[in-house]
Each structure stands twice: as C-alpha cells, then as structure tokens.
Design an enzyme around this catalytic site. Structure first.
Site, PDB file in Angstrom:
ATOM      1  N   ASP A  10       0.861  -1.172   0.000  1.00 48.70           N
ATOM      2  CA  ASP A  10       0.000   0.000   0.000  1.00 48.70           C
ATOM      3  C   ASP A  10       0.910   1.239   0.000  1.00 48.70           C
ATOM      4  O   ASP A  10       2.108   1.138   0.288  1.00 48.70           O
ATOM      5  CB  ASP A  10      -0.882  -0.024   1.257  1.00 48.70           C
ATOM      6  N   ASP A  12      -0.235   5.202   0.736  1.00 49.43           N
ATOM      7  CA  ASP A  12      -0.494   6.245   1.739  1.00 49.43           C
ATOM      8  C   ASP A  12      -0.599   5.636   3.135  1.00 49.43           C
ATOM      9  O   ASP A  12      -1.429   4.768   3.387  1.00 49.43           O
ATOM     10  CB  ASP A  12      -1.781   6.995   1.390  1.00 49.43           C
ATOM     11  N   THR A 120      -5.021   3.100  -3.637  1.00 52.43           N
ATOM     12  CA  THR A 120      -6.194   3.863  -4.054  1.00 52.43           C
ATOM     13  C   THR A 120      -5.790   5.188  -4.702  1.00 52.43           C
ATOM     14  O   THR A 120      -6.561   5.806  -5.422  1.00 52.43           O
ATOM     15  CB  THR A 120      -7.032   4.136  -2.783  1.00 52.43           C
ATOM     16  N   THR A 121      -4.571   5.602  -4.407  1.00 49.63           N
ATOM     17  CA  THR A 121      -4.087   6.917  -4.854  1.00 49.63           C
ATOM     18  C   THR A 121      -4.018   7.062  -6.372  1.00 49.63           C
ATOM     19  O   THR A 121      -3.775   6.099  -7.087  1.00 49.63           O
ATOM     20  CB  THR A 121      -2.674   7.136  -4.273  1.00 49.63           C
ATOM     21  N   ASP A 180      -1.817  -0.152   6.117  1.00 48.67           N
ATOM     22  CA  ASP A 180      -1.819   0.687   7.320  1.00 48.67           C
ATOM     23  C   ASP A 180      -3.224   0.964   7.855  1.00 48.67           C
ATOM     24  O   ASP A 180      -3.353   1.571   8.915  1.00 48.67           O
ATOM     25  CB  ASP A 180      -1.166   2.048   7.028  1.00 48.67           C
TER      26      ASP A 180
END
Ligand code: XBP
Ligand code: MG
Length: 251
Positions: A10, A12, A120-121, A180
C-alpha cells in the site's frame, strides 16, 4: 503453507505518512484556490479517511452538506488541481519514507521477491512519491503499479489487489500485503492475502482483527523495538524482516 513470492505495498500511510502533511494540505490548497470555504483540519480529515479515494472523499463531504454542491466534472477538476499541489509538496521532499520501508524493500528486492504497489491513490501522485521519496530506480523495481481508478471499486473492495496479482500472474497464496488502515486490510483480506499492518496516528484505533501481524512501524535494527499490537503467528519481532514474512506464509 505456501512460499512467499510477492509483496504488494500500500502507499499512503504505509510507504510514507502522506495523508496529514501531504494529501490533506493539497486538498485545502485546491479548495482555497477555487474559492471554496472549506478546510479539512486534522480530525476532520481523519474521519474522511473512512472514504477511500480523493474524488470520492470530496463527493462524500458534499453529500453530507459540508461543501457546496457541484457537478462531478467540477469535483474531478478540483481533484486534479489537488493532485498537482500534492505532487509539488512531494517534490519539496517534505514526506520521508516510514522507518524500515527502504530496508525491507531492498532486502526483498535483493532476495528476488516480486514487488508491487496496490493503492487507491491517483497514479501521478504515486509517481511523485516514487521519484522524490524512494528513487527513480524503483519505477523498474516494482513489477506492477496498481493505482487509482484502474479498477471500478476502491478499497475496501479487493479489486486493486486482484488486479495487481492478475497483472503479475501471482496467486494469493504466494502474496502478502503491507497495509496501514482498516480499509486496506479489508481489501487485502477480501483478495485472500495475508497481511502485515503498520499503524499510524490516523489508523491506530482501526479494527485489524484477523491480520497476521500489526505493528507500530517496520522499524530498524539500530532503533528501539517496534510495538507489536497483534501477533497471530507468535513471531519474535524487534523490526520486521523478510524472514518474518516468510514465516507468516509458511504457517
Ligand atoms: C489512500 C487513499 C487516497 C489518498 C488520496 O489510499 O484513500 O484516496 O487519501 O489520494 P491507499 P487521491 O492507502 O490505498 O494508498 O486524492 O489521489 O485519491
Ligand atoms: Mg493506506
């Protein structure tokens, strides 16, 4: 019991603490520039992180009545400006990698483990972080960069993990996710992956029931031991190493 062949990261909150001083600030810059009387302070942004995806987050804030109505193309344009501001903030070198990230990436890369990103960014925001915080060589070292609107449903849906594994020809049983947040953990879990979680200030109280290992950070050998908050495989952890990921997969 299976062999570890692939780690999906992941971005962010996992590679770097980008949310509070990066994304949040960039959203506020775009709002201000466009004349919107809305500022997302730290606690408000913490609530809004329950909604993954920047455009989706703005839409949610509008629908709950905290931002003025606007058509979707205006949301998209506002978000595009936000991404530009974010890229500039990252280019200023304001957001370092989290402890242990470079160490574990290097260890896994040297060991021939396939590495990828599932986030997702927005892709251009991811590119900025790789270029300025990780180093350009990582564009080639990651075998897949799965990001943003490439899948219809963002985390907690499994789509972005499933997409990354499809691109790599990897099976879930050979892949572990590093996350996270609760939405990230749910996404990885729904894709059938084992998962190590490194919490941060925004996600410390999230529900990670069922995750394989939950720690305060990946840590470093020459720093104090990480805080271990959940340890489903009874691992002896001072800092998270590749051997721990192998052990989780084999258990
Ligand atoms: C984090 C997100 C993203 C970022 C903002 O996802 O939900 O929406 O907050 O990025 P992950 P964009 O932890 O999966 O990276 O504004 O580019 O969506
Ligand atoms: Mg995250």
């Amino acid at each position: 019991m299976a062999e570890l062949k692939c780690i999906l990261w992941d971005v962010d909150g996992t590679l770097a603490d980008t949310e509070g001083d990066g994304h949040r600030v960039a959203f506020n810059m775009a709002f201000d520039e466009a004349g919107h009387k809305r500022e997302w302070d730290v606690p408000t942004y913490g609530e809004l992180l329950a909604v993954t995806g920047g455009k989706e987050r703005i839409k949610f804030d509008i629908e709950r009545g905290d931002m003025c109505e606007m058509p979707y193309d205006e949301i998209a344009a506002l978000h595009a400006r936000k991404t530009e501001h974010y890229q500039n903030l990252i280019a200023e070198g304001r957001i370092p990698l989290r402890p242990g990230v470079r160490r574990l990436l290097e260890e896994a890369y040297a060991a021939g483990i396939t590495l990828g990103v599932s986030t997702t960014t927005t892709p251009s925001a991811l590119d900025a972080l790789i270029e300025h915080s990780l180093g350009k060589e990582w564009f080639d070292r990651f075998a897949v960069l799965a990001a943003g609107d490439i899948v219809p449903d963002k985390k907690p849906a499994p789509d972005i993990y499933t997409y990354a594994m499809d691109q790599l020809g990897m099976k879930a049983e050979n892949t572990i996710a590093l996350e996270d947040s609760e939405n990230g953990w749910k996404s990885a879990n729904a894709a059938g992956l084992k998962c190590v979680v490194t919490v941060n200030d925004y996600t410390r109280e999230h529900d990670f029931s069922g995750a394989d290992l939950v720690v305060s950070e990946l840590g470093e050998p020459d720093r104090e031991a990480v805080e271990v908050m959940q340890n489903s495989h009874d691992l002896d952890v001072h800092h998270v190493e590749l051997k721990h990921l192998h052990a989780i997969m084999k258990d």
